[in-house]
Design an enzyme around this catalytic site. Structure first.
Site: not given
Ligand code: F6R
Length: 241
Positions: A67, A136, A138, A143
């Site tokens: 992403d 959450n 995701h 989401e």
């Molecule tokens: C990032 C991504 C997100 C993160 C998630 C957890 O490329 O796809 O899904 O993996 O938000 O983020 P952290 O690791 O910072 O807790």
């Protein structure tokens, strides 16, 4: 779903790096799906260490990132492009021609998302996909919603994600939209490795593992993947049992 609980982040990262090293060494043209955020940083450090020790080469590796924020300049300090350069690509022998990170500034985002999806297919599909998980539930920026997404697409970020990530945007406003690989694109990977550490992820991990498979916890779909592994520290695993 295979679940491993580790005593400390270093051991977890070393195990994750083993899984990636195996794919890199055993494929003539390995294709990696990569993530940003805090969760994969130690794994990237471990892979860099192995590259520096001469144990691993990224010469034949192709990568696809999950992403990118929409509307941020590519070189912005908070772009995922910058993150990947700083945390991995600047330190290994990968050919940047083989690095793919979604473009958050495409003129025609819909057409671009389709192209990204086609590119993954043309590369032969993803051999191993690295994931973090949002508080959450995701994965990527998919989401919680009422249906699982399919391919790469543009999403509006939820308040929970904005709250979790806005700590990085100290001198600018956090974007409200992102381009992300879909749940379908993630599930098409041959192997999936999800890393979760810290108490804040415990509820999302619980729902992913023990809850029903539902788009209101996008990560729960991993229950239906034939080769998904969750790497957890004790805090993230604390609600399982
Ligand atoms: C990032 C991504 C997100 C993160 C998630 C957890 O490329 O796809 O899904 O993996 O938000 O983020 P952290 O690791 O910072 O807790």
């Amino acid at each position: 779903m295979d679940i491993r609980v580790f005593d400390g982040k270093k051991k977890l990262a070393s195990f994750a790096a083993d899984l990636f090293s195996e794919v890199i060494k055993n494929n003539a043209r390995p294709v990696l799906g990569l993530a940003t955020g805090a969760s994969p940083i130690d794994t990237y450090k471990e892979l860099i260490k192995r590259f520096n020790a001469g144990e691993l080469s990224f010469k034949n590796v192709t990568t696809f990132n999950l992403d990118e924020y929409c509307g941020l300049p590519k070189n912005d300090k908070n772009s995922y492009y910058t993150f990947m350069m700083e945390n991995l690509f600047d330190h290994v022998d990968i050919d940047l021609k083989n690095v793919n990170i979604p473009d958050g500034n495409a003129e025609d985002p819909e057409a671009y998302a389709k192209e990204y999806e086609e590119k993954i297919k043309a590369a032969g599909g993803i051999d191993i996909q690295l994931l973090g998980i949002g508080v959450n539930g995701h994965i990527g920026f998919n989401e919680p919603t009422d249906r699982f997404s399919e391919g790469t697409h543009v999403v509006k970020l939820t308040d929970s994600t904005i709250e979790a990530n806005s700590r990085y945007f100290t001198d600018s406003e956090m974007p409200r939209y992102a381009v992300t690989m879909g749940v379908g694109s993630i599930m098409a990977a041959k192997k999936i490795v999800l890393i979760a550490t810290g108490r804040a992820k415990a509820q999302a991990v619980f729902e992913t593992v023990k809850g029903e498979v539902t788009p209101s916890c996008p990560a729960s779909i991993l229950q239906t993947h034939k080769d998904a592994i969750l790497l957890l520290d004790k805090a993230a695993a604390s609600l399982l049992k």
